[in-house]
Each structure stands twice: as C-alpha cells, then as structure tokens.
Design a protein around this motif. Structure first.
Motif, PDB file in Angstrom:
ATOM      1  N   ASN A 117       0.841  -1.203   0.000  1.00 43.39           N
ATOM      2  CA  ASN A 117       0.000   0.000   0.000  1.00 43.39           C
ATOM      3  C   ASN A 117       0.869   1.242   0.000  1.00 43.39           C
ATOM      4  OD1 ASN A 117      -2.588  -1.387   0.361  1.00 43.39           O
ATOM      5  ND2 ASN A 117      -1.842  -1.880   2.402  1.00 43.39           N
ATOM      6  N   THR A 119       0.770   5.905  -1.150  1.00 38.89           N
ATOM      7  CA  THR A 119       0.044   7.086  -1.609  1.00 38.89           C
ATOM      8  C   THR A 119       0.672   7.592  -2.902  1.00 38.89           C
ATOM      9  OG1 THR A 119       1.441   8.585  -0.311  1.00 38.89           O
ATOM     10  CG2 THR A 119      -0.561   7.738   0.740  1.00 38.89           C
ATOM     11  N   THR A 140      -4.787  -1.045  -7.693  1.00 35.17           N
ATOM     12  CA  THR A 140      -6.060  -0.336  -7.639  1.00 35.17           C
ATOM     13  C   THR A 140      -5.808   0.984  -6.916  1.00 35.17           C
ATOM     14  OG1 THR A 140      -6.662  -1.444  -5.562  1.00 35.17           O
ATOM     15  CG2 THR A 140      -7.421  -2.458  -7.617  1.00 35.17           C
ATOM     16  N   THR A 141      -6.474   2.055  -7.362  1.00 40.36           N
ATOM     17  CA  THR A 141      -6.228   3.380  -6.809  1.00 40.36           C
ATOM     18  C   THR A 141      -7.541   4.029  -6.378  1.00 40.36           C
ATOM     19  OG1 THR A 141      -6.338   4.371  -9.026  1.00 40.36           O
ATOM     20  CG2 THR A 141      -4.166   3.707  -8.218  1.00 40.36           C
ATOM     21  N   SER A 142      -7.434   4.866  -5.332  1.00 37.19           N
ATOM     22  CA  SER A 142      -8.615   5.567  -4.833  1.00 37.19           C
ATOM     23  C   SER A 142      -8.179   6.727  -3.959  1.00 37.19           C
ATOM     24  CB  SER A 142      -9.510   4.618  -4.026  1.00 37.19           C
ATOM     25  OG  SER A 142     -10.612   5.312  -3.472  1.00 37.19           O
ATOM     26  N   ALA A 143      -8.609   7.925  -4.337  1.00 31.46           N
ATOM     27  CA  ALA A 143      -8.426   9.128  -3.515  1.00 31.46           C
ATOM     28  C   ALA A 143      -6.987   9.301  -3.034  1.00 31.46           C
ATOM     29  CB  ALA A 143      -9.380   9.097  -2.324  1.00 31.46           C
ATOM     30  N   THR A 145      -4.553   7.090  -2.901  1.00 28.52           N
ATOM     31  CA  THR A 145      -3.904   5.906  -2.343  1.00 28.52           C
ATOM     32  C   THR A 145      -3.929   4.777  -3.366  1.00 28.52           C
ATOM     33  OG1 THR A 145      -5.938   4.998  -1.372  1.00 28.52           O
ATOM     34  CG2 THR A 145      -4.662   6.535  -0.018  1.00 28.52           C
ATOM     35  N   TYR A 146      -3.010   3.835  -3.216  1.00 26.38           N
ATOM     36  CA  TYR A 146      -2.998   2.666  -4.100  1.00 26.38           C
ATOM     37  C   TYR A 146      -2.824   1.394  -3.279  1.00 26.38           C
ATOM     38  CZ  TYR A 146       2.097   2.373  -3.590  1.00 26.38           C
ATOM     39  OH  TYR A 146       3.359   2.242  -3.079  1.00 26.38           O
ATOM     40  N   THR A 147      -3.293   0.281  -3.834  1.00 25.08           N
ATOM     41  CA  THR A 147      -3.177  -1.022  -3.193  1.00 25.08           C
ATOM     42  C   THR A 147      -2.814  -2.060  -4.243  1.00 25.08           C
ATOM     43  OG1 THR A 147      -4.838  -0.450  -1.522  1.00 25.08           O
ATOM     44  CG2 THR A 147      -4.362  -2.797  -1.837  1.00 25.08           C
TER      45      THR A 147
END
Length: 270
Positions: A117, A119, A140-143, A145-147
């Motif tokens: 994980n 940013t 996968t990315t969101s706001a 951040t990535y995972t």
C-alpha cells in the motif's frame, strides 16, 4: 428645490484576495466595510461564501473547487441584497508544478506480507509493481492511495528487485520507489516425509509440518495432483499417472504463498 451632490462615493467596497496556492485548504483576503458578503466564483459559477470578520474573509475547502491552472477564479463582494459591488480575479500559484509524489513501504517480508500500500500524487494516473525488471501487476487506486494485492505471488526471494512505478496519463514513468525484500524471522515447520512406496501400490502416504498448506504429487518433473491432508498426514490416491517403475516420483510441499518449501523423492526413476 433640487439638491445636486458632487464627488465620488465614500462607500468602502474594496476587495483584495490573496494569491491561492494549489491544494491549499483556504483562500483568504480583505474586504471593505460596506461589503456584506464575499463569494467565491469558479468558472463563472458561485461555489462558496466566505466567513468574514473585521475586514478579513476566509473560504474553506477551496481545493475541491479550484483544480486546474486554467480555472477562472474570482472573489465577488455583494451588499445585503446580494447586489454585486466589486469583483477581483484571484492569482493562482503552484499549478505549473506537477504532483508526482509516490510513497511505498521500505520493506516487503517474505512469507508474511501479501499486499503493498502507498500514496500517490494528483498527476499520477497508474501505479505498477515491477519485479526483476518486469511489470507484473497494476494497483487499484482511490483518492490518492494505491493497493497492490497478491504481491506475494510475484515476490519470491530476497534477491528479487522490487519497484513501485508511477506513470502519468500518457503512461510516462514519473516516479519510482524500491522495496527491499527481507526474510521472515519466524521459524516455520516445513517438514515433509514420505513413507516407503513400491510401484503398483494404491497410495502414497507420509507426514507434513504444520506450516505446509499443500502436498503435491510430481511425476517425471511435472505436478499431477494434490494430496488429501489430515492432522499432519497426507494421502495421495489414484496413481494412474505412475505408469512404470522407472518414473521419477516426488512429493512437494508448498506454503501459504504457494512457494515450494520441501521436496522428497518417492521413486527415483531412471
């Protein structure tokens, strides 16, 4: 008798916005005493009203409205009836600097970590996992951040060269971080023992350690099937794949990451 007044208005409708720096939470400035309210306009639309106190105005949550250097940003002073008294453009700063920020964990622990994980900056479009110079997975990315899930599927050794790579919308690399692969300090029970087997027997049996998650039958260098497991004992039935006494027969133990952790020969072959 008609009274004619001369001279300029003595109303104080002055309005002075401070420059706005990209991603700042607030926009501030000064307003004259005859301005009742100060409003923020972005691209010719009123989007927010300022809090005002003793000639100072403050807009909050501004970054959600001002996103690009091409945005038309103005502050507008109005009277109590919302009649416009003054309008001033806001100078935008910092929008020519692209936000290519990227963070990643310093280490990845074998047989323990599964996910990576971090940013990313606003100019980063995609984040990718590279192992030994090969792109193996996209995050996968969101706001911001990535995972990257299932990273342990690709990271197998402390000698692996692991990098997190950020690219922009044109897939140009804009940032990279190196992740060091470290061994797990835990002691695992990967014991594996096979009982004696003679060609023609109906089963292959044996025992396995508590940290073994699967035992597989290999014949002539290829995996064939999984054993059934029960309380440290494994059993392999249906041995039709062993067709002659010269076949090389092995049992292979794997861990929770499906990495091979032990191998024993059951029939040596030629």
């Amino acid at each position: 008798k008609t009274v004619v007044t001369k001279g300029s208005s003595i109303l104080d409708t002055s309005l002075t916005p401070d420059p706005y720096a990209k991603d700042s939470a607030t926009l501030t400035g000064k307003y004259g005493k005859d301005i009742a309210k100060v409003r923020l306009w972005v691209n010719d639309v009123a989007v927010a009203q300022a809090t005002t106190s003793n000639g100072d105005f403050t807009f909050t949550n501004v970054a959600s409205f001002i996103k690009n250097k091409t945005d038309k940003v103005e502050v507008v002073g109005v009277d109590a009836q919302y009649n416009e008294l003054n309008r001033k453009p806001v100078t935008l700063t910092g929008f020519d600097t692209l936000d290519n920020a990227l963070t990643a964990p310093a280490n990845f622990t074998l047989d323990q970590d599964t996910t990576i994980n971090g940013t990313m900056g606003t100019n980063v479009a995609k984040v990718r996992l590279s192992v030994n110079g090969v792109i193996v997975k996209q995050a996968t990315t969101s706001a911001g951040t990535y995972t990257i899930t299932g990273a342990n599927t690709y990271i197998k050794s402390t000698t692996d060269v692991v990098k997190i790579i950020a690219v922009d919308a044109q897939y140009k690399e804009v940032n990279t971080k190196t992740v060091t692969v470290i061994p797990n300090g835990s002691i695992y029970d990967y014991k594996l023992d096979a009982n004696a087997y003679t060609f023609g027997d109906a089963t292959i049996t044996g025992t396995y350690g508590k940290d073994v998650t699967a035992v597989r039958l290999w014949v002539n260098g290829a995996p064939v099937k999984n054993a059934s497991l029960s309380n440290g004992n494994f059993t392999i039935t249906g041995l039709a794949s062993i067709t002659k006494a010269t076949d090389k027969v092995e049992v292979v133990a794997v861990n929770a990451s499906f990495q091979e952790v032990n191998r024993k020969t059951v029939q040596a072959g030629e």
